[in-house]
Design a protein around this motif. Structure first.
Motif, PDB file in Angstrom:
ATOM      1  N   GLY B 226       0.900  -1.234  -0.187  1.00 43.44           N
ATOM      2  CA  GLY B 226       0.017  -0.003   0.052  1.00 43.44           C
ATOM      3  C   GLY B 226       0.843   1.196  -0.057  1.00 43.44           C
ATOM      4  N   ASP B 227       0.505   2.355  -0.432  1.00 44.60           N
ATOM      5  CA  ASP B 227       0.950   3.615  -0.544  1.00 44.60           C
ATOM      6  C   ASP B 227       0.762   4.293   0.928  1.00 44.60           C
ATOM      7  OD1 ASP B 227       1.678   3.117  -3.202  1.00 44.60           O
ATOM      8  OD2 ASP B 227      -0.011   4.061  -3.743  1.00 44.60           O
ATOM      9  N   SER B 228       1.777   5.115   0.831  1.00 43.60           N
ATOM     10  CA  SER B 228       1.559   5.945   2.179  1.00 43.60           C
ATOM     11  C   SER B 228       1.554   7.399   1.746  1.00 43.60           C
ATOM     12  CB  SER B 228       3.012   6.219   2.835  1.00 43.60           C
ATOM     13  OG  SER B 228       3.333   5.043   3.517  1.00 43.60           O
ATOM     14  N   HIS B 229       0.844   8.166   2.312  1.00 40.74           N
ATOM     15  CA  HIS B 229       0.033   9.728   2.007  1.00 40.74           C
ATOM     16  C   HIS B 229       0.683  10.578   2.879  1.00 40.74           C
ATOM     17  CE1 HIS B 229      -2.560   7.836  -0.978  1.00 40.74           C
ATOM     18  NE2 HIS B 229      -2.704   6.864  -0.236  1.00 40.74           N
ATOM     19  N   ILE B 230       1.371  11.499   2.380  1.00 39.93           N
ATOM     20  CA  ILE B 230       1.925  12.575   3.236  1.00 39.93           C
ATOM     21  C   ILE B 230       1.338  13.921   2.698  1.00 39.93           C
ATOM     22  CG2 ILE B 230       3.972  13.934   3.902  1.00 39.93           C
ATOM     23  CD1 ILE B 230       5.639  11.180   3.017  1.00 39.93           C
ATOM     24  N   LEU B 231       0.679  14.485   3.820  1.00 35.51           N
ATOM     25  CA  LEU B 231      -0.008  15.685   3.495  1.00 35.51           C
ATOM     26  C   LEU B 231       0.678  16.958   4.222  1.00 35.51           C
ATOM     27  CD1 LEU B 231      -3.739  14.663   4.158  1.00 35.51           C
ATOM     28  CD2 LEU B 231      -2.449  14.853   1.961  1.00 35.51           C
ATOM     29  N   VAL B 232       1.370  17.822   3.130  1.00 41.35           N
ATOM     30  CA  VAL B 232       2.217  19.011   3.735  1.00 41.35           C
ATOM     31  C   VAL B 232       1.437  20.291   3.583  1.00 41.35           C
ATOM     32  CG1 VAL B 232       4.368  20.228   3.802  1.00 41.35           C
ATOM     33  CG2 VAL B 232       4.169  17.655   3.512  1.00 41.35           C
ATOM     34  N   ASP B 233       1.021  20.825   4.449  1.00 38.23           N
ATOM     35  CA  ASP B 233       0.557  22.468   4.134  1.00 38.23           C
ATOM     36  C   ASP B 233       1.603  23.433   4.597  1.00 38.23           C
ATOM     37  OD1 ASP B 233      -2.346  21.815   4.110  1.00 38.23           O
ATOM     38  OD2 ASP B 233      -1.968  20.935   6.139  1.00 38.23           O
ATOM     39  N   VAL B 234       1.780  24.346   3.476  1.00 35.80           N
ATOM     40  CA  VAL B 234       3.009  25.257   3.424  1.00 35.80           C
ATOM     41  C   VAL B 234       2.059  26.535   3.529  1.00 35.80           C
ATOM     42  CG1 VAL B 234       4.348  23.889   2.660  1.00 35.80           C
ATOM     43  CG2 VAL B 234       3.093  25.170   1.135  1.00 35.80           C
ATOM     44  N   ARG B 235       2.889  27.685   3.823  1.00 36.78           N
ATOM     45  CA  ARG B 235       2.394  28.980   3.614  1.00 36.78           C
ATOM     46  C   ARG B 235       2.129  29.716   2.198  1.00 36.78           C
ATOM     47  NH1 ARG B 235       1.150  31.867   7.785  1.00 36.78           N
ATOM     48  NH2 ARG B 235       2.580  31.125   9.476  1.00 36.78           N
ATOM     49  N   ILE B 236       3.080  29.445   1.414  1.00 36.34           N
ATOM     50  CA  ILE B 236       3.017  29.992   0.246  1.00 36.34           C
ATOM     51  C   ILE B 236       3.601  28.589  -0.803  1.00 36.34           C
ATOM     52  CG2 ILE B 236       3.774  31.496  -1.595  1.00 36.34           C
ATOM     53  CD1 ILE B 236       4.309  33.243   0.649  1.00 36.34           C
ATOM     54  N   ALA B 237       2.943  28.107  -1.574  1.00 31.63           N
ATOM     55  CA  ALA B 237       3.008  26.921  -2.450  1.00 31.63           C
ATOM     56  C   ALA B 237       3.596  27.413  -3.599  1.00 31.63           C
ATOM     57  CB  ALA B 237       1.924  26.061  -2.532  1.00 31.63           C
ATOM     58  N   SER B 238       4.428  26.437  -4.006  1.00 32.57           N
ATOM     59  CA  SER B 238       5.261  26.902  -5.383  1.00 32.57           C
ATOM     60  C   SER B 238       5.252  25.357  -6.331  1.00 32.57           C
ATOM     61  CB  SER B 238       6.654  27.174  -5.209  1.00 32.57           C
ATOM     62  OG  SER B 238       7.413  26.749  -6.198  1.00 32.57           O
ATOM     63  N   GLU B 239       5.013  25.705  -7.672  1.00 32.89           N
ATOM     64  CA  GLU B 239       4.775  24.611  -8.698  1.00 32.89           C
ATOM     65  C   GLU B 239       6.125  24.064  -9.037  1.00 32.89           C
ATOM     66  OE1 GLU B 239       2.377  23.194  -9.992  1.00 32.89           O
ATOM     67  OE2 GLU B 239       3.656  21.883 -11.395  1.00 32.89           O
ATOM     68  N   ASP B 240       7.285  25.037  -8.857  1.00 31.27           N
ATOM     69  CA  ASP B 240       8.556  24.503  -9.028  1.00 31.27           C
ATOM     70  C   ASP B 240       9.072  23.425  -7.902  1.00 31.27           C
ATOM     71  OD1 ASP B 240       8.965  26.230 -11.054  1.00 31.27           O
ATOM     72  OD2 ASP B 240      10.078  27.946  -9.848  1.00 31.27           O
ATOM     73  N   VAL B 241       8.525  23.670  -6.720  1.00 30.20           N
ATOM     74  CA  VAL B 241       8.988  22.981  -5.670  1.00 30.20           C
ATOM     75  C   VAL B 241       7.986  21.510  -5.951  1.00 30.20           C
ATOM     76  CG1 VAL B 241       8.569  22.267  -3.090  1.00 30.20           C
ATOM     77  CG2 VAL B 241       9.368  24.392  -4.015  1.00 30.20           C
ATOM     78  N   ARG B 242       6.762  21.485  -6.316  1.00 32.80           N
ATOM     79  CA  ARG B 242       6.218  20.418  -6.638  1.00 32.80           C
ATOM     80  C   ARG B 242       6.836  19.457  -7.860  1.00 32.80           C
ATOM     81  NH1 ARG B 242       2.732  17.493  -9.953  1.00 32.80           N
ATOM     82  NH2 ARG B 242       3.068  18.822 -11.669  1.00 32.80           N
ATOM     83  N   GLN B 243       7.252  20.212  -8.700  1.00 32.86           N
ATOM     84  CA  GLN B 243       8.288  19.506  -9.901  1.00 32.86           C
ATOM     85  C   GLN B 243       9.380  18.632  -9.312  1.00 32.86           C
ATOM     86  OE1 GLN B 243       7.138  18.676 -12.693  1.00 32.86           O
ATOM     87  NE2 GLN B 243       5.565  20.342 -12.991  1.00 32.86           N
ATOM     88  N   GLN B 244      10.135  19.577  -8.227  1.00 32.30           N
ATOM     89  CA  GLN B 244      11.291  18.985  -7.428  1.00 32.30           C
ATOM     90  C   GLN B 244      10.847  17.752  -6.776  1.00 32.30           C
ATOM     91  OE1 GLN B 244      13.563  22.009  -5.529  1.00 32.30           O
ATOM     92  NE2 GLN B 244      12.913  23.634  -7.125  1.00 32.30           N
ATOM     93  N   LEU B 245       9.881  17.985  -5.934  1.00 31.02           N
ATOM     94  CA  LEU B 245       9.437  16.756  -5.200  1.00 31.02           C
ATOM     95  C   LEU B 245       8.938  15.691  -6.144  1.00 31.02           C
ATOM     96  CD1 LEU B 245       7.025  18.465  -2.590  1.00 31.02           C
ATOM     97  CD2 LEU B 245       8.870  17.252  -2.179  1.00 31.02           C
ATOM     98  N   ARG B 246       8.324  15.618  -7.277  1.00 31.57           N
ATOM     99  CA  ARG B 246       8.056  14.775  -8.305  1.00 31.57           C
ATOM    100  C   ARG B 246       9.140  13.934  -8.990  1.00 31.57           C
ATOM    101  NH1 ARG B 246       6.878  11.182  -9.728  1.00 31.57           N
ATOM    102  NH2 ARG B 246       5.063  10.366 -11.311  1.00 31.57           N
ATOM    103  N   GLY B 247      10.469  14.801  -8.849  1.00 33.17           N
ATOM    104  CA  GLY B 247      11.480  14.249  -9.189  1.00 33.17           C
ATOM    105  C   GLY B 247      12.363  13.236  -8.328  1.00 33.17           C
ATOM    106  N   ILE B 248      11.856  13.169  -7.062  1.00 31.56           N
ATOM    107  CA  ILE B 248      12.506  12.222  -6.075  1.00 31.56           C
ATOM    108  C   ILE B 248      11.962  10.975  -6.562  1.00 31.56           C
ATOM    109  CG2 ILE B 248      12.463  11.558  -3.649  1.00 31.56           C
ATOM    110  CD1 ILE B 248      12.155  14.390  -2.984  1.00 31.56           C
ATOM    111  N   PRO B 249      13.056  10.116  -6.728  1.00 25.86           N
ATOM    112  CA  PRO B 249      12.805   8.744  -7.145  1.00 25.86           C
ATOM    113  C   PRO B 249      11.672   7.753  -6.448  1.00 25.86           C
ATOM    114  CG  PRO B 249      15.133   9.098  -7.251  1.00 25.86           C
ATOM    115  CD  PRO B 249      14.565  10.183  -6.497  1.00 25.86           C
ATOM    116  N   ASP B 250      11.889   8.014  -4.989  1.00 26.44           N
ATOM    117  CA  ASP B 250      10.950   7.009  -4.319  1.00 26.44           C
ATOM    118  C   ASP B 250       9.384   7.676  -4.212  1.00 26.44           C
ATOM    119  OD1 ASP B 250      12.780   5.421  -3.521  1.00 26.44           O
ATOM    120  OD2 ASP B 250      13.401   6.596  -1.780  1.00 26.44           O
ATOM    121  N   ILE B 251       9.389   8.922  -4.841  1.00 30.75           N
ATOM    122  CA  ILE B 251       7.915   9.547  -4.666  1.00 30.75           C
ATOM    123  C   ILE B 251       7.123   9.112  -5.981  1.00 30.75           C
ATOM    124  CG2 ILE B 251       6.541  11.782  -4.668  1.00 30.75           C
ATOM    125  CD1 ILE B 251       8.640  12.871  -2.860  1.00 30.75           C
TER     126      ILE B 251
END
Lengths: 242, 310
Positions: B226-251
């Motif tokens: 099964g998958d683990s789900h991590i929910l992270v709330d931030v003050r100001i979100a960024s699409e660039d960071v999303r792309q960087q997170l998506r680039g992590i192999p385990d994600i």
């Protein structure tokens, strides 16, 4: 175990009130209303009317008292309690004997209460109690075994209750307790010998009249019925455990 | 081995109640039997207790074949029934003494055990009160206590917390853990996932008479991957960071919704040390992590949620 079942059954206060209170009231009522009809003033009967109805109703309510055993048996062996009891190393036979034993003891105490009331309050002459008490006791045992056998055969407390209620309503009539029976050979045999209650009634009244041969012979037949019921119970109890 | 059930089949007329059921209980372990109502849990344990003859297969308890007649086996088992099997018109003491007596406890020994069991279950202050004055939780505890007087090596509990308040439930769960710590083997059936998760060292999942999975909780979770789900709330979100997170192999996946990143990773893998440095500059407000649990295992294996199946 006997102590536990005895204590448990003694907590059924309403049941005791019914099995002691109703016969006491009925005996008092019948004595008040019918005594002068069945025993006109000045006339001496071999056994006084009050004594006859005291014995009759005490025996009648022994039949209903059979529920003391089968209600407890039903609650223990025809419910989820059965699983707990059967999961233990205790012998089901021992449990059944303890239940019937406590039922007999309580039903006998109820009978004594009825007899005492009649004797003390209504001043009934109960004659030779040392002879009649053992017969009352044998009758109690037969009734408890009969009720238990009906439960184990039907495997339903409801059915056993219905059968005992019908039996307890009809048999006293055949003994002539509620109203005089027509004269005739068959009726005489029916009223004296053809049911456990008739046998007990004949034996007790025989003992009171001093007719020991009648008392002993009918008591012996009653005892044989008790033994026969006990024998019948063995396979039924085995089936209960399987 | 305390209990060994091998390929047991039990039919009730045309209905197959147990279908080739196998399970084992080792000394000192708490085995959880999990499944919806009608899964076959009670039938299984009735077969183990010896209350039910099986049609095929074998049931062995303490190394001996269970046929329901062996008193030595019975003496070593404590059976806690699903329904309350206590005499409510009697006192707790009378109940405990009666059930202790069924296991041949008498005299001082019986009195000692009654006091000890009552103390452990928190009933000692009201031992002489009639059971019909007890709360539901106290009745449940007494129901358990009546099975423990003879100090059984194997305790079988069939849904022991049905219909009680959360406080009493916690008490019972803690008590089961204590039993196991004392070396007693326990079979615990329930349709409450959180209870089985809390007490069982090994879990058997049943459905419609079948044993559909077994193992320790991590084993079962690993099995469904099964998958683990991590929910992270931030003050100001960024699409660039999303792309960087998506680039992590385990994600596996990253979804950005308003100021919340929803990060999906395979079960059992931790990525916190990689995602925190990327998210920290955005000012993390809140982090929630949901690991796959037994509910997910049940859902994956049966295609239905346990609470729906009950």
């Amino acid at each position: 175990m006997l102590k536990f079942y005895f204590t448990r059954s003694m907590r059924e206060i309403v049941g005791h009130l019914i099995l002691i209170g109703i016969p006491v009231v009925i005996i008092a009522f019948f004595n008040f209303v019918f005594r002068d009809i069945f025993q006109p003033p000045g006339q001496l009967l071999p056994i006084p009317y009050l004594t006859v109805i005291t014995v009759g109703f005490a025996l009648t309510f022994q039949i209903y008292g059979a529920s003391l055993s089968f209600e407890v048996l039903g609650a223990d062996f025809f419910s989820s309690m059965r699983d707990r009891l059967m999961a233990s190393p205790a012998e089901p036979r021992g449990l059944v004997v303890a239940i019937i034993g406590s039922g007999c003891l309580i039903s006998f105490l109820q009978t004594l209460a009825v007899l005492l009331f009649s004797s003390i309050v209504l001043e009934a002459d109960l004659g030779s109690l040392h002879l009649t008490i053992p017969i009352f006791m044998i009758s109690v045992i037969v009734n408890q075994l009969l009720g238990t056998a009906i439960l184990l055969l039907s495997r339903s407390t409801k059915v056993a209750n219905s059968v005992i209620t019908i039996y307890g309503s009809i048999v006293p009539m055949t003994v002539g307790l509620y109203f005089p029976l027509p004269d005739g050979a068959f009726v005489r045999v029916l009223s004296r010998y053809l049911s456990p209650m008739a046998l007990a009634n004949t034996a007790i009244l025989g003992a009171m009249e001093g007719n020991l041969s009648v008392a002993l012979s009918t008591t012996a037949v009653l005892a044989v019925i008790g033994i026969a019921l006990f024998v019948v119970m063995r396979p039924l109890v085995r089936r209960l455990a399987s | 081995m305390i209990v060994e059930v091998e390929e047991v089949i039990k039919r009730f007329k045309d209905r197959l109640a147990l279908d080739c059921l196998s399970l084992a209980v080792e000394s000192g372990e708490v085995v959880g039997l999990l499944g919806p109502n009608g899964a076959g849990k009670t039938t299984s344990i009735r077969a183990i207790v010896g209350l039910l003859a099986v049609d095929e297969g074998t049931v062995s308890v303490f190394g001996k074949r269970q046929d329901g007649r062996n008193k030595e086996i019975k003496r070593r088992i404590g059976y806690v029934t699903q329904e309350l099997t206590i005499y409510e018109e009697m006192s707790a003491r009378a109940n405990l003494e009666f059930f202790g007596g069924l296991y041949d406890l008498t005299g001082d020994r019986l009195r000692e055990r009654v006091e000890a069991v009552a103390a452990v279950l928190g009933l000692d202050g009201r031992l002489d009160d009639r059971v019909n004055t007890y709360s539901g939780g106290m009745k449940r505890r007494l129901n358990i206590g009546c099975s423990l007087l003879h100090e059984p090596e194997l305790v079988i509990m069939d849904e022991p917390t049905v219909g009680i308040d959360p406080q009493s439930r916690s008490f019972i769960l803690e008590f089961v853990k204590q039993l196991a710590e004392g070396g007693t083997s326990v079979i615990y059936t329930s349709h409450y996932i959180e209870e089985v998760e809390a007490v069982a060292s090994r879990i058997y999942i049943m459905d419609q008479g079948h044993m559909i999975a077994s193992g320790t909780l991590p084993e079962l979770i690993a099995r469904i991957q099964g998958d683990s789900h991590i929910l992270v709330d931030v003050r100001i979100a960024s699409e660039d960071v999303r792309q960087q997170l998506r680039g992590i192999p385990d994600i596996t996946d990253v979804v950005l919704e308003e100021n919340q990143y929803h990060i999906v990773v395979p079960g059992g893998i931790s990525v916190f040390d990689q995602i925190i440095p990327l998210l920290a500059p955005l000012t993390i407000v809140n982090i929630n992590s949901k690991q796959p649990d037994l509910e997910d295992v049940f859902l994956t294996l049966t295609g239905k949620q346990l609470r729906d199946a009950v």
